[in-house]
Design an enzyme around this catalytic site. Sequence first.
Site, PDB file in Angstrom:
ATOM      1  CE  LYS A 106      -2.482  -1.589   3.552  1.00 45.03           C
ATOM      2  NZ  LYS A 106      -2.336  -3.229   3.659  1.00 45.03           N
ATOM      3  CD  GLU A 147       5.798 -34.763   5.865  1.00 47.39           C
ATOM      4  OE1 GLU A 147       4.939 -34.059   5.103  1.00 47.39           O
ATOM      5  OE2 GLU A 147       5.550 -34.254   7.146  1.00 47.39           O
TER       6      GLU A 147
END
Length: 607
Positions: free
Chosen positions: A208, A431
């Site tokens: 911003k 995993e």
Amino acid sequence: MISLEDKEKKERNKRVTRRIVSILIILVLVSLFAITKYESAQVKKISVTEFENVLESKKTKKIKEIALYDNTGVLRYKIDKKEYEVKLPMNYIKENSKMVETFKDKNIKFTVKTEQNWLSTFANITRILFTVLIIYFLYKIAEDYFKKIDIEEVKGEKLTFEDVAGANSVKIEFKDIIDYYKDPEANKEFKEDLPKGILLEGPPGNGKTYIAKALAGECGIPFFQKSASDLEGKYVGVGSENIGKLFAVVRQRAKEAGGAILFLDELDSIAAKREMRTVVETTQTINKLLTEMDGFAKETNVIIIAATNLVSSLDEAVIRPGRFDRIIHIGKPTYEERKEVLSLYLDKKKERINEEVKKEDFVSTLAKITEGFSNAKLANLIKESSVLARRKSKTTIGIQELREGFTKIVAGVKRNEKLDENDKKVVAYHEAGHAVAQILTSPLGLNGVAYITITPYGQSLGHVSPISPESRIYEKRKSSLEKQVMVMLAGRAVEDKLLNGDYTVGAANDLYQANQLLLQYVVKFGMATSEENLFINELDENNPRIRGQVKKIRELLYQDTKELIERHYDVVEKIATHLIEHESIEQHELATLLENTTYFVGEKKEI
């Protein structure tokens, strides 16, 4: 990794502790000071004349002992348990030597002592300390009330929109402003249509401030930047006075340069809704800001740009037309915007980027796996990768460093920890479970996983980098949310099968994320079958009704996950075995690795 909420809670606890300790110290000092005052109040002070009159009276029969404190010249005695004190002039006893004989004649014991009253000494010290503290507090109050804020134009390298990657829709919103400032005479009929104030709204770290600076650079006008919290003072009137000074300087500079942009960051610190304000000073500060905006002369050519993380927290008076009448959302970058941002940061490194990064188009892969990253986080990824390359004494940043930089950001710092064979096997299968569930539930298939590793990072012993479809709607569908939960539960499901129900605590974070998503599934998105279209603003996971719904959906999805893993357990074993041997798998290796498994020749289909 410590969450922002935990950090804020820790800071609050520290502040409370400091306040309690400060109050206790003050209470102790006041108590001791009061004790010394009380002690001194029990002693009646009389003059030398009064003492001489007592010696000549019948009261002397009640005096048992008289003590002279030679270091202070104080003489003390008691009559009927009441203590009296006389401050004698110097050499009084010597000059009145017969007085000592009088004491003997009247059977009064006379002794010479040295004053050792620590309470009296402490009282003097506390008086000095209190005086110093009062002077200090008065100084701090005066310093805060009279201090001047620094109001200086931000100078240095001029930014333009060419320096801002992505944010194309935002740039379009500023086109009319740029056109006017570049050629005011040709566009003077549009001046009254220009916004008086522009509010940039969105999560932190998405540029911003950068965009506001670039706008000033595009328009070729001065840029002033202030944090709204810096304008506000502790005392009534300070904030409004600072606002007045700031606007006076910006107006003057705008007249000289033909325009100016004033950027106010953290607007919500002074412009929160009235019911959320607790300090009178805040109300006066924001009222002064609004008054200044209403009083803008047309010839000043000043545009105010403010930034906030959440526009819904702002007071309605701030965002009504005529104040901040244009609100622009600066969100997290899309896939294409992430590619632009990453390319911009990599281009700044130029010769330090290994050719393999462009050759393999790894920027596209990075853009896919960094969904949800802010611009600041993407910049940090490149910075971390650069640091990793330097540590390895490499002259260029390669794919490996970029991948490690990404994993470090999402999973934590790499740990030099060696697992024994049994632990390594459990982690590899865990995993592998996540990876297989991701591959089988994603419409991208094998392309749904970018990288798998069992190298310990942060608190985790392994990590799977998923890739989401580019469609943002897909990710928000009911079926997609259910698949996300299945991927989270897959590690536990594989351990359940591998260890015959004696699974580990390794799925704790997975379970937390799964339950948080299911809570939103039920009470925010209204997707539960028996609670369709339900919306509860305040999330209470301890509500029996909500817990029951979450438990029911979680059990069904966990059962589906276990069945999915069971059908494709050979795929899990292939991936786990490779991880045990090599510790990581790249996306391009998956197709070859999974040949002749149920993924290809079995019943592979989208769940």
